[in-house]
Scaffold this motif. Structure first.
Motif, PDB file in Angstrom:
ATOM      1  N   LYS A   3     -43.150  19.292  -9.648  1.00 30.05           N
ATOM      2  CA  LYS A   3     -44.304  20.086  -9.229  1.00 30.05           C
ATOM      3  C   LYS A   3     -45.636  19.381  -9.449  1.00 30.05           C
ATOM      4  O   LYS A   3     -46.658  19.843  -8.946  1.00 30.05           O
ATOM      5  CB  LYS A   3     -44.272  21.448  -9.913  1.00 30.05           C
TER       6      LYS A   3
ATOM      7  N   ASN B 167     -42.791  25.626 -13.669  1.00 25.84           N
ATOM      8  CA  ASN B 167     -43.096  24.209 -13.491  1.00 25.84           C
ATOM      9  C   ASN B 167     -44.414  23.984 -12.762  1.00 25.84           C
ATOM     10  O   ASN B 167     -45.168  23.070 -13.109  1.00 25.84           O
ATOM     11  CB  ASN B 167     -41.951  23.498 -12.763  1.00 25.84           C
TER      12      ASN B 167
ATOM     13  N   GLY C 281     -36.831  26.765  -3.872  1.00 27.67           N
ATOM     14  CA  GLY C 281     -37.706  27.691  -4.579  1.00 27.67           C
ATOM     15  C   GLY C 281     -38.750  28.148  -3.577  1.00 27.67           C
ATOM     16  O   GLY C 281     -38.595  29.157  -2.888  1.00 27.67           O
ATOM     17  N   THR C 282     -39.827  27.347  -3.437  1.00 32.61           N
ATOM     18  CA  THR C 282     -40.776  27.603  -2.340  1.00 32.61           C
ATOM     19  C   THR C 282     -40.205  27.094  -1.018  1.00 32.61           C
ATOM     20  O   THR C 282     -40.696  27.442   0.049  1.00 32.61           O
ATOM     21  CB  THR C 282     -42.103  26.864  -2.579  1.00 32.61           C
ATOM     22  N   GLY C 283     -39.225  26.201  -1.088  1.00 35.12           N
ATOM     23  CA  GLY C 283     -38.706  25.549   0.117  1.00 35.12           C
ATOM     24  C   GLY C 283     -39.482  24.287   0.471  1.00 35.12           C
ATOM     25  O   GLY C 283     -39.145  23.590   1.434  1.00 35.12           O
TER      26      GLY C 283
ATOM     27  N   GLY D 172     -36.539  28.021 -11.239  1.00 33.06           N
ATOM     28  CA  GLY D 172     -37.178  27.367 -10.095  1.00 33.06           C
ATOM     29  C   GLY D 172     -36.505  27.601  -8.764  1.00 33.06           C
ATOM     30  O   GLY D 172     -37.116  27.383  -7.729  1.00 33.06           O
TER      31      GLY D 172
ATOM     32  N   ALA E 122     -35.022  17.986 -10.277  1.00 29.77           N
ATOM     33  CA  ALA E 122     -36.414  18.433 -10.224  1.00 29.77           C
ATOM     34  C   ALA E 122     -37.136  18.401 -11.564  1.00 29.77           C
ATOM     35  O   ALA E 122     -38.356  18.302 -11.606  1.00 29.77           O
ATOM     36  CB  ALA E 122     -36.480  19.842  -9.632  1.00 29.77           C
TER      37      ALA E 122
ATOM     38  N   THR F 104     -39.767  21.315  -1.112  1.00 26.31           N
ATOM     39  CA  THR F 104     -39.051  20.042  -1.263  1.00 26.31           C
ATOM     40  C   THR F 104     -38.107  19.827  -0.096  1.00 26.31           C
ATOM     41  O   THR F 104     -38.136  18.797   0.587  1.00 26.31           O
ATOM     42  CB  THR F 104     -38.208  20.034  -2.571  1.00 26.31           C
TER      43      THR F 104
ATOM     44  N   SER G 261     -31.610  23.314 -12.514  1.00 22.04           N
ATOM     45  CA  SER G 261     -31.445  23.190 -11.058  1.00 22.04           C
ATOM     46  C   SER G 261     -30.844  21.827 -10.683  1.00 22.04           C
ATOM     47  O   SER G 261     -30.232  21.680  -9.620  1.00 22.04           O
ATOM     48  CB  SER G 261     -32.766  23.426 -10.312  1.00 22.04           C
TER      49      SER G 261
END
Ligand SMILES: Cc1ncc(COP(=O)(O)O)c(C=O)c1O
Length: 304
Positions: free
Chosen positions: A38, A68, A170-172, A204, A276, A174, A251
């Motif tokens: 992050k 993170n 997570g947020t998508g 995450g 990650a 990556t 993760s």
């Protein structure tokens, strides 16, 4: 300090490779200054706010995060001279709270039942009430760009023959950013997203079908999604520690589990897994030992 973000090593996990034609590699994001992938995103989010002149010295940054991103933003905010307030859902790994407290980051807890959507809405209200600027990791294009320009290009340079890429969702940011980058250069590369089972929480990463579809996640760029249980992820964390000597986060165990499942289906491949973060912040709960006990109840427990 911010110049040391990215450029992380890609290492081969030769002891875990299941058959001669399949090579496994891990991108060690725990080696960023705040200890996770992050850092790349935090720097990109803040620089995007700066580029549209939304910040002045001392501005208040506001973000929702399971940990993170909050820790990474603390580094970036301090280095650049901004204040920071983060909304963290109650019930994340206890050490994340200690780390944020030690870094002097102001935290607001959101109710766990409200999920990530609840945390994002609360961050929005905090920013409005206090004149803060939302950095917006869940919807800023800067999140994806950080992975296209950074993570994705680095992997291409480090392993031009990569055949598969595996990352948690997570947020998508990556999986979407790296998928776009790799597929622009290697049309046949396969990109796999990893999620916990519905109702489970692994630090995450989240189950996309659970009610919050991350707006940045571009499912059209994915070749598959894989569900991993908490027990499977933790067992692989323990294996990578014992067999390769690497202490990695929860993760990372999940992505490695998926890489090994993919390996069963192919004769030749060069699979890159996203690691990650590193494992140190999970040590206080020692989840690895519990995982090795093969306790079936693990599947019902939240390991963040
Ligand atoms: C440890 C860990 N793994 C994976 C992810 C997922 O990354 P992304 O948000 O890019 O989908 C995160 C995101 O917070 C994370 O903290």
């Amino acid at each position: 300090m911010l110049d040391t973000i990215g450029g992380t090593p890609l290492v081969e996990l030769s002891r875990l490779a299941p058959k001669p034609g399949v090579r496994l590699f891990a991108k060690l994001e725990g080696q960023n200054p705040s200890g996770s992938v992050k850092d790349r995103v935090a720097r990109a989010l803040v620089e995007e706010c700066e580029a549209r002149h939304a910040l002045v010295p001392g501005s208040l940054l506001v973000e929702a995060s399971t940990g993170n991103t909050a820790i990474a933003l603390a580094v970036v905010a301090k280095q650049k001279g901004y204040r920071l307030k983060v909304v963290v859902p109650e019930g994340v790994a206890p050490s994340i709270g200690y780390i944020l407290e030690t870094l002097g980051v102001e935290c607001v807890e959101s109710p766990p039942m409200a999920g990530m959507r609840g945390a994002i809405e609360l961050a929005d209200r905090v920013a409005r009430a206090e004149g803060g600027v939302l950095t917006g990791q869940f919807y800023s294009q800067a999140n994806i760009d950080a992975h296209y320009q950074g993570t994705g290009r680095e992997i291409l340079a480090q392993l031009p023959t990569v055949t598969h890429f595996v990352a948690g969702i997570g947020t998508g940011g990556t999986v979407t950013g790296v998928a776009r980058c790799l597929k622009d250069h290697l049309p046949d590369v396969r990109v796999i997203g990893v999620e916990p089972h519905m109702g489970e929480v692994l630090q995450g990463i989240r189950c996309v079908d659970e009610g919050f579809a991350p707006p940045l996640l571009d499912l059209d760029r994915l070749d598959g999604r894989f569900l991993v249980s908490a027990a499977q992820a933790l067992q692989l964390c323990k294996r990578v520690a014992v067999e390769e000597g690497l202490l990695v986060g929860v993760s990372s165990g999940a992505t490695l589990h998926v890489a090994l499942r993919l390996a069963e289906r192919v004769e030749a491949a060069q699979i890159v897994c996203m690691f990650a973060d590193s494992g140190a912040k999970y040590l206080p709960a020692n989840p690895w030992e519990a995982a090795m006990a093969l306790d079936p109840r693990l599947d019902e427990v939240h390991w963040w």
